[in-house]
Motif scaffolding. Structure first.
Motif, PDB file in Angstrom:
ATOM      1  N   UNK A  46       0.843  -1.203   0.000  1.00 45.88           N
ATOM      2  CA  UNK A  46       0.000   0.000   0.000  1.00 45.88           C
ATOM      3  C   UNK A  46       0.876   1.249   0.000  1.00 45.88           C
ATOM      4  N   UNK A  47       1.939   1.232   0.788  1.00 45.04           N
ATOM      5  CA  UNK A  47       2.834   2.385   0.854  1.00 45.04           C
ATOM      6  C   UNK A  47       3.530   2.608  -0.483  1.00 45.04           C
ATOM      7  N   UNK A  48       3.883   1.493  -1.115  1.00 45.50           N
ATOM      8  CA  UNK A  48       4.537   1.595  -2.425  1.00 45.50           C
ATOM      9  C   UNK A  48       3.559   2.196  -3.446  1.00 45.50           C
ATOM     10  N   UNK A  49       2.330   1.685  -3.410  1.00 42.49           N
ATOM     11  CA  UNK A  49       1.327   2.176  -4.364  1.00 42.49           C
ATOM     12  C   UNK A  49       1.069   3.670  -4.181  1.00 42.49           C
ATOM     13  N   UNK A  50       0.974   4.093  -2.920  1.00 46.03           N
ATOM     14  CA  UNK A  50       0.763   5.512  -2.616  1.00 46.03           C
ATOM     15  C   UNK A  50       1.908   6.349  -3.196  1.00 46.03           C
ATOM     16  N   UNK A  51       3.116   5.859  -3.020  1.00 48.93           N
ATOM     17  CA  UNK A  51       4.293   6.563  -3.509  1.00 48.93           C
ATOM     18  C   UNK A  51       4.181   6.815  -5.013  1.00 48.93           C
ATOM     19  N   UNK A  52       3.844   5.737  -5.729  1.00 46.34           N
ATOM     20  CA  UNK A  52       3.765   5.856  -7.180  1.00 46.34           C
ATOM     21  C   UNK A  52       2.670   6.836  -7.597  1.00 46.34           C
ATOM     22  N   UNK A  53       1.521   6.687  -6.958  1.00 44.60           N
ATOM     23  CA  UNK A  53       0.367   7.519  -7.314  1.00 44.60           C
ATOM     24  C   UNK A  53       0.632   9.000  -7.080  1.00 44.60           C
ATOM     25  N   UNK A  54       1.051   9.291  -5.847  1.00 47.77           N
ATOM     26  CA  UNK A  54       1.226  10.698  -5.477  1.00 47.77           C
ATOM     27  C   UNK A  54       2.286  11.345  -6.364  1.00 47.77           C
ATOM     28  N   UNK A  55       3.388  10.658  -6.568  1.00 46.48           N
ATOM     29  CA  UNK A  55       4.472  11.247  -7.364  1.00 46.48           C
ATOM     30  C   UNK A  55       4.045  11.492  -8.808  1.00 46.48           C
ATOM     31  N   UNK A  56       3.326  10.518  -9.361  1.00 45.08           N
ATOM     32  CA  UNK A  56       2.898  10.667 -10.750  1.00 45.08           C
ATOM     33  C   UNK A  56       1.948  11.852 -10.870  1.00 45.08           C
ATOM     34  N   UNK A  57       1.009  11.943  -9.923  1.00 40.11           N
ATOM     35  CA  UNK A  57       0.046  13.059  -9.895  1.00 40.11           C
ATOM     36  C   UNK A  57       0.735  14.406  -9.843  1.00 40.11           C
ATOM     37  N   UNK A  58       1.820  14.456  -9.063  1.00 39.71           N
ATOM     38  CA  UNK A  58       2.478  15.729  -8.803  1.00 39.71           C
ATOM     39  C   UNK A  58       3.593  16.020  -9.805  1.00 39.71           C
ATOM     40  N   UNK A  59       3.637  15.243 -10.877  1.00 34.88           N
ATOM     41  CA  UNK A  59       4.590  15.558 -11.942  1.00 34.88           C
ATOM     42  C   UNK A  59       5.999  15.029 -11.729  1.00 34.88           C
ATOM     43  N   UNK A  60       6.159  14.114 -10.759  1.00 36.83           N
ATOM     44  CA  UNK A  60       7.471  13.488 -10.559  1.00 36.83           C
ATOM     45  C   UNK A  60       7.334  11.972 -10.730  1.00 36.83           C
ATOM     46  N   UNK A  61       7.068  11.503 -11.945  1.00 34.05           N
ATOM     47  CA  UNK A  61       6.888  10.055 -12.119  1.00 34.05           C
ATOM     48  C   UNK A  61       8.182   9.298 -11.833  1.00 34.05           C
ATOM     49  N   UNK A  62       8.034   8.042 -11.521  1.00 32.87           N
ATOM     50  CA  UNK A  62       9.249   7.255 -11.264  1.00 32.87           C
ATOM     51  C   UNK A  62       9.961   6.997 -12.591  1.00 32.87           C
ATOM     52  N   UNK A  63      11.266   6.991 -12.567  1.00 31.85           N
ATOM     53  CA  UNK A  63      12.012   6.516 -13.739  1.00 31.85           C
ATOM     54  C   UNK A  63      12.839   5.302 -13.369  1.00 31.85           C
ATOM     55  N   UNK A  64      12.958   5.099 -12.045  1.00 27.03           N
ATOM     56  CA  UNK A  64      13.577   3.884 -11.519  1.00 27.03           C
ATOM     57  C   UNK A  64      12.748   3.526 -10.307  1.00 27.03           C
ATOM     58  N   UNK A  65      12.830   2.287  -9.862  1.00 31.36           N
ATOM     59  CA  UNK A  65      11.879   1.823  -8.860  1.00 31.36           C
ATOM     60  C   UNK A  65      11.835   2.692  -7.612  1.00 31.36           C
ATOM     61  N   UNK A  66      12.925   3.361  -7.256  1.00 29.04           N
ATOM     62  CA  UNK A  66      12.861   4.234  -6.085  1.00 29.04           C
ATOM     63  C   UNK A  66      13.305   5.663  -6.391  1.00 29.04           C
ATOM     64  N   UNK A  67      13.318   6.019  -7.666  1.00 29.21           N
ATOM     65  CA  UNK A  67      13.721   7.376  -8.030  1.00 29.21           C
ATOM     66  C   UNK A  67      12.677   8.032  -8.937  1.00 29.21           C
ATOM     67  N   UNK A  68      12.398   9.277  -8.622  1.00 30.73           N
ATOM     68  CA  UNK A  68      11.340  10.014  -9.303  1.00 30.73           C
ATOM     69  C   UNK A  68      11.892  11.349  -9.785  1.00 30.73           C
TER      70      UNK A  68
END
Lengths: 387, 601
Positions: free
Chosen positions: A226-248
């Protein structure tokens, strides 16, 4: 042209500064606490010698990125950093658009040196903020407060065009809601880049003992997901999508140096406990140096380098590393390169199963990448493909 | 060397339970009569295979000739026959005993008579052997010779009043054994002038000599260079060597009536010789075979598959080599969707299966998966045809089956009283019918009718564990009976795993199915998707478990440039994957197959 090919001739130099003011209880990196002043001049000379020796093994390379990591490199005096960068420039060609990153602790003391680093040639800082609430910072063993960290971020912003900071999540008692709020605050402070790591319990650290004794609770598989999913969602929404599994990052603001690792390109490791991957006479070398700082210095003074392990990777090991690192990237891997490295194609049947499960996709240009469904179980995907 | 007068020959065998001292006594007899120098003595000379020595059991019959000067001043020739000591080899035992006139019944003076002793002593009585009871280990504090004597009289029904009291280990009383052999056992009878008639007792493969055949001459003389005919296989051979064992091989020109020894005759495979066959003179053969000959028939079957598919050819070669020396073991190639290429193998019994499996892994360094042991079922089809199957895969469509019959056994179990309750419960659970329950001192002896298919499925292991190893067990096949058997399948991710199919009694299906799916659930690692594991009869699911899907399996962590550690972890994972079978979309670890087939319901 796909992203990997564009950077095929990238060459990174990693420089390790092995000292910290205190050891964080989760950290298993090669860091050491000294209760006396470190002889920076002597270290700078040793760095210069090891750079010279390593450059002689890798003639003709043009350095496209430099990363000063640690330990805490922001404990170095700016002139020491300057000396290291000068040595790199002396023995290698350096690209005009070279990315020079330095890891820094977000304390007021260290922030005073930021301008000095910029003048020495650093053009990007990565701040170890780790958390934005004081209780968490304290339990993580950090020596700064959230306020202090944000002040340091502001100073970094004024001194550097490019900066990033790290946060650790999946901390004890962290809920997805708490993390969402913290992450939003972080993104509002981060201009272009964030590294978001999960707390992992590493053997040999104080946290390992606490965890084993049941005194430190980490999220179970469901909450971690759940924490991982939140991370992906929030970052993508805010214009910082992931480009590596732990880097946005904002598109275009990715860390060039870290991409070198993930794309399986060449990099030199300088300093105590540094790792390198060099292609010499067509064979990939996995190189590691002496970890203990003083022992490393003496080795360099005696031999011109601190290398203690120089292993030739066979085709399977090379291909495994390519797969392992490349699949962490949003851009994925080129199966043709995998085949070239390993001498065998990826198993069609396994690819078909993973595609059917929606864990991977194969792009029209042939690249294979992991999907949003697949990333949370990346280790299993990699093991399947490598089998 | 000339043939001795027949009155000076004694042929005997030793009947005993495992650990009661058969091999130790044999060693002692060999030593005293000077068959081997002390420095040549290895513990248990006769059991030459490692497995035989470790398990204390004999797989092949062997003989040793001893020269004994008796107190009466005469020279005697003793032929000591060491017989296979296990129920799976009951036929071989009966043939070995048929070659003797007497038997030494060795019973541990503290343990008493065991089920296996009983079975073998009955074989000896059937063969009209004279029996000398011997109590061994009488020097141990726990020895109760008077009770054990009484037990021998009560259970076996022979006079034990003049039983010998010995300690094979220390040598106490062993000289009396030698004298008893002379005086209490009868010499063989036989007609030297009659046509050659010899019993084929056993045979084995020797790398230098080819097949060595152990024989007992009944009438006539077996000579070197003679052309002989084996009546069962109807093949003729020129005898190359004639001799006996001391236990070293000693060549002689001939063996006369009543003598035991060996011949070699350019026989290529052990499979060319049949235990119990009659060997006669090719030029003027006898017309009647010796009684009791029957071909070896496998009764237990299972599939053997290499854990590593690359080992298939090694397995084939290894089986070929074992078969060279063991004609009762059969194998043919089999393909399984779950386990790949392997072999369907037939065995004389469960122990035989275990021995072969162990030898394959030990002598040929092979890792194997064995599928559920099966017996031979008779299927009466609706069209009147009758077929036999031993592989659940071959089972015809249920609508075509009028009746299924399964083999039954009569089992004899001896157990200390305190475990009797558990033993009876086990037998009842296994669909047994109690036939008899008697007491022999503090030990209970139960006879049960049991379906063999319940016994091949971990019955031994269970019996051993519930009785802490004290219960002993023996069985023989009786007949076939109609049974309500169903084919149970295990489905992983909705696909039947052929290697796990089995025929099972309808009343036992659910329990066993449940136990199997539970075990599979524990051992199949989570995948990216939910995996249903089901036990089903036809289309009907009788048990179900689910392997949950992986939710999270990644470390979003910074590794810097140190990827060696991560690579080494991946290498370990790859090693792990190699030990799994890819079945459809699911990777099933080998342990899951092994464990699923071992569970008890």
């Amino acid at each position: 042209m796909n992203p990997a090919d564009a950077q095929q001739d990238a060459f990174g130099v990693y420089v390790h500064w092995p000292f910290c003011l205190s050891k964080c209880p989760y950290c298993d990196f090669n860091s050491h606490v000294r209760h006396h002043a470190v002889d920076e001049v002597r270290f700078a000379r040793a760095f210069a010698r090891e750079i010279e020796t390593t450059a002689a093994r890798t003639p003709g390379r043009t350095v496209t990125s430099i990363f000063l990591g640690g330990g805490t490199p922001s404990l170095m005096q700016p002139q020491t950093v300057g000396a290291v960068l000068d040595s790199i420039g002396k023995y290698w060609n350096v690209a005009s658009d070279v990315e020079v990153s330095l890891e820094a602790n977000p304390t007021s003391v260290e922030a005073t040196r930021f301008r000095g680093y910029r003048e020495a040639g650093v053009n990007r800082v990565s701040l170890g903020v780790q958390a934005l609430d004081d209780a968490s910072l304290k339990s993580l063993g950090r020596l700064h407060t959230a306020r202090e960290a944000l002040d340091a971020v502001a100073i970094a912003r004024s001194a550097f065009d490019r900066y990033s900071f790290d946060l650790i999540y999946a901390r004890p008692d962290q809920t997805p809601q708490m993390w969402t709020d913290e992450l939003k605050l972080a993104i509002s402070e981060a201009a272009e880049h964030l590294s978001l790591y999960q707390l992992t319990i590493e053997e040999g650290t104080p946290f390992f003992g606490l965890h084993a004794a049941g005194k430190l609770k980490t999220p179970d598989e469901g909450l971690a997901r759940a924490l991982y999913d939140v991370t992906q969602e929030v970052c993508a929404q805010q214009g910082l999508p992931f480009y590596e599994i732990s880097n946005h990052a904002r598109p275009g603001a990715e860390c060039k140096h870290n991409l070198v690792y993930w794309r399986g390109q060449e990099y030199a490791g300088i300093g105590p406990g540094a790792h390198g991957r060099l292609d010499i006479d067509g064979v990939r070398h996995a190189i590691a140096t002496e970890k203990r700082p003083e022992a490393w210095v003496m080795r360099v003074e005696d031999n011109g380098h601190g290398v203690t392990s120089d292993e030739l990777l066979n085709s399977e090991e090379r291909a495994d590393e390519y797969l392992l690192m490349g699949l962490r990237l949003a851009e994925g891997i080129d199966p043709a390169r995998y085949q070239m490295l390993s001498g065998r194609a990826l198993d069609e049947k396994r690819i078909a199963i993973l595609r059917e499960e929606g864990a991977i996709v194969v792009e029209e240009n042939g690249r294979l990448r992991v999907t949003q469904e697949g990333f949370p179980v990346l280790d299993a995907v990699v093991a399947d493909l490598a089998a | 060397m000339t043939t001795s007068p027949i009155s000076n020959v004694r042929n005997f065998s030793i009947v005993a339970h495992i650990d009661h001292g058969k091999s130790t006594l044999a060693d002692r007899l060999i030593q005293i009569t000077g068959g081997l120098q002390a420095r040549e003595m290895k513990e248990q000379v006769l059991d030459s295979m490692d497995i035989e020595r470790e398990r204390g059991i004999t797989i092949k019959a062997q003989t040793v000739r001893l020269h004994y000067k008796a107190k009466d001043g005469k020279d005697y020739i003793f032929n000591l026959m060491d017989t296979p000591g296990h129920v799976d080899f009951a036929y071989e035992v009966s043939r070995s005993l048929a070659a003797c006139e007497g038997a030494l019944l060795v019973v541990d003076a503290s343990q008493g008579v065991e089920a296996q002793t009983l079975a073998n002593v009955y074989h000896a009585l059937d063969a009209n052997l004279e029996i000398v009871p011997i109590l061994n280990k009488v020097d141990l504090p726990a020895a109760e010779p008077e009770q054990v004597k009484k037990q021998i009289e009560d259970v076996i029904g022979i006079d034990a009043s003049d039983a010998l009291m010995i300690s094979a280990k220390t040598g106490l009383g062993v000289p009396d054994v030698l004298e008893a052999i002379v005086h209490r056992l009868p010499p063989p009878k036989g007609d030297r002038e009659a046509t050659l008639k010899a019993l084929l007792v056993d045979s084995w493969y020797d790398v230098y000599l080819g097949v060595v055949v152990l024989i007992r001459v009944v009438d006539g003389v077996m000579k070197k260079g003679q052309r002989v005919r084996m009546m069962g296989t109807n093949a003729a051979y020129d005898v190359e060597r004639v001799g006996y064992f001391t236990p070293k091989m000693v060549n002689v020109d001939e063996l006369g009536p009543g003598e035991i020894g060996f011949i070699t005759a350019a026989i290529k495979e052990v499979a060319d010789t049949r235990v119990g066959d009659t060997i006669t003179d090719d030029r003027k053969p006898v017309t009647e075979m010796l009684p009791g000959f029957k071909p070896a028939i496998p009764v237990v079957f299972c599939g053997l598959f290499p854990v590593d598919a690359d080992d298939f050819e090694t397995l084939r070669a290894a089986m070929g080599k074992l078969r060279l020396n063991d004609a009762s073991f059969s194998f043919e190639m089999e393909t399984s969707a779950a386990l790949g290429f392997g072999f369907r193998c037939g065995f004389l019994g469960l122990l035989h299966l275990e021995i072969i499996q162990e030898r394959l892994s030990r002598e040929f360094d092979l890792n194997l998966i064995a599928t559920a042991p099966s017996v031979i079922y008779k299927m009466h089809l609706t069209d009147g045809e009758e077929i036999e199957i031993h592989n659940p895969i071959d089972m015809p469509d249920v609508v075509k089956i009028a009746e299924i019959q399964e083999p039954w056994i009569e089992a004899t179990i001896l157990t200390p009283d305190e475990y009797l309750g558990s033993v009876l419960k086990l037998c009842q659970e296994r669909r047994g019918n109690q036939k008899e329950l008697t007491y022999v001192g503090a030990r209970a002896m139960v006879k049960y009718e049991l379906p063999l298919n319940e016994v091949v499925f971990d019955f031994y292991d269970r019996l051993k564990s519930i009785s802490k190893g004290y219960a002993s067990f023996d069985y023989h096949l009786t007949d076939y009976k109609a049974a309500d058997l169903v084919k149970m399948q295990i489905l992983v991710n909705a696909e039947p795993v052929d290697a796990l199919s089995m025929l099972v009694h309808r009343t036992r299906a659910e329990g066993r199915g449940r136990a199997m799916v539970e075990k599979m659930k524990e051992l199949i690692p989570p995948h990216m998707f939910v995996i249903p594991i089901q036990a089903a009869i036809g289309g009907k699911v009788i048990a179900r478990e689910t392997v949950r899907a992986l939710r999270k399996d990644v470390t979003a962590k910074c590794y810097g440039g140190d990827i060696s550690r991560k690579r080494k972890l991946l290498e370990k994972q790859k090693e792990g994957k190699k030990k799994m079978r890819q079945f459809g979309k699911v990777d099933i670890p080998q342990e899951a197959f092994i464990a699923a087939l071992k569970v008890d319901s």
